[in-house]
Design an enzyme around this catalytic site. Structure first.
Site, mmCIF file in Angstrom:
data_model
loop_
_atom_site.group_PDB
_atom_site.id
_atom_site.type_symbol
_atom_site.label_atom_id
_atom_site.label_comp_id
_atom_site.label_asym_id
_atom_site.label_seq_id
_atom_site.Cartn_x
_atom_site.Cartn_y
_atom_site.Cartn_z
ATOM 1 N N ASP A 178 45.875 41.979 33.469
ATOM 2 C CA ASP A 178 46.791 41.366 32.503
ATOM 3 C C ASP A 178 48.120 40.943 33.126
ATOM 4 O O ASP A 178 48.506 39.792 33.046
ATOM 5 C CB ASP A 178 47.040 42.300 31.308
ATOM 6 C CG ASP A 178 47.715 41.564 30.164
ATOM 7 O OD1 ASP A 178 47.269 40.446 29.830
ATOM 8 O OD2 ASP A 178 48.701 42.074 29.618
ATOM 9 N N ARG A 244 33.170 19.223 45.223
ATOM 10 C CA ARG A 244 31.875 19.842 45.508
ATOM 11 C C ARG A 244 31.687 20.156 46.987
ATOM 12 O O ARG A 244 30.666 20.736 47.371
ATOM 13 C CB ARG A 244 30.744 18.921 45.022
ATOM 14 C CG ARG A 244 30.853 18.645 43.521
ATOM 15 C CD ARG A 244 29.736 17.746 43.038
ATOM 16 N NE ARG A 244 28.419 18.363 43.181
ATOM 17 C CZ ARG A 244 27.284 17.775 42.798
ATOM 18 N NH1 ARG A 244 27.316 16.561 42.267
ATOM 19 N NH2 ARG A 244 26.128 18.385 42.968
#
Length: 317
Positions: A178, A244
């Site tokens: 968090d 990619r």
């Protein structure tokens, strides 16, 4: 400005307080560097870094021992008039009573360590650099994956904590969930830690708070970790063109330091834990000198070169 109590420094470095009359808790150190006051002791105070911790080794100690009582008193009156946060004697050296009394009058604490001067100062500077480093808090999860510090960021609810939990189950270690406190300890190194209040806890929507250390053991957590790689999770956009090959690295910046960053699109069926593991190992390989994307590019170029040579040979025939 960040600061740390002299009491905390004394506890961490196992220093003996030679002036118990002075309260160390109220004295704050704000600079990570130290100073050896040989020149000020000789009477040269220009550019004297008085706000640093002062360290006295055998050279300074023997110089004071050669002084007469009058010379020593005059020197100490001038030296200790400066706002010195503390003086540390190395090699188990003890100041004489005159030194101690004037230090008490001026409110300058004296401490002592058994360690050699060089090794002690190196360790003290290293520790202070971490504790007093510039610090920011960011929303994310920091996990140690194969020794690489992976900071997982993204919008709230996108799956950062779930990915971290899966990584922990696969044998990796949680640093913080968090909130990640990032400290800049050098021009190249960022260190991430957990706030004390949320240390070892993970929040899982629908379940609540999970204590990772209690559930998976002490080997599943660690206190600090260098931040080597950032993985930014984002919703899959079918209209966006994603990288990619990965020939060119993308970076994000924290406190002026650049960190390699991968943008990972999220869609049902993608295993985030395996993706994070692969990214960490691939990043580690790159640091060791092997780049898979570059290797593929080289193979393609060599294949094209061979094809051109074959075509040229056929034309000549």
């Amino acid at each position: 400005m960040a600061s740390i109590s002299l009491m905390k420094i004394a506890e961490k470095m196992k220093l003996e307080n030679l002036t118990p009359e002075i309260n160390l808790k109220g004295i704050k150190v704000t600079l990570p560097d130290i100073n050896r006051p040989a020149l000020p002791m000789a009477g040269y105070f220009e550019h004297f870094e008085a706000t640093r911790l002062q360290v006295i080794g055998f050279v300074e100690y023997s110089y004071v021992k050669r002084m007469s009582e009058k010379e020593e008193k005059e020197m100490l009156e001038k030296l200790l008039d400066y706002p010195i946060p503390g003086i540390i004697f190395c090699r188990e050296l003890h100041p004489d009573e005159l030194f101690r009394q004037i230090a008490i009058e001026k409110g300058v604490p004296l401490l002592m360590t058994k360690r050699a001067t060089s090794s002690f100062t190196a360790e003290l500077i290293r520790w202070l650099n971490v504790k007093l480093a510039p610090c920011i808090s960011v929303h994310g999860v920091l996990v140690d994956v194969y020794g690489e510090g992976v900071l997982i960021t993204g919008e709230s609810g996108i799956g950062k904590s779930e990915a971290a939990l899966e990584l922990i189950k696969r044998g990796h270690r949680l640093v913080t969930d968090d909130v990640v406190e990032i400290r800049k300890v050098s021009e190249e190194t960022l260190v991430g830690t957990a706030p004390d209040i949320t240390k070892h806890f993970i929040e899982l929507r629908g379940i609540g708070i999970v204590d990772v250390k209690a559930l998976f053991g002490a080997s599943s957590v660690r206190e600090t970790q260098n931040i080597d790689l950032v993985i930014r999770l984002e919703e899959w956009d079918k209209d966006r063109e994603y990288d990619r090959l990965g020939l060119e690295e993308e970076y994000t910046e924290y406190l002026g330091n650049k960190v390699v960053c991968h943008n990972i699109p999220i869609r049902p069926g993608r295993n985030l834990a395996i993706i994070c593991e692969a990214a960490a190992v691939n990043h580690r390989q790159k640091k060791m000198g092997y780049n898979a994307a570059q290797e593929l590019y080289t193979r393609v170029q060599n294949s094209l070169a061979r094809k051109r040579n074959e075509d040229e040979d056929e034309d000549e025939d």
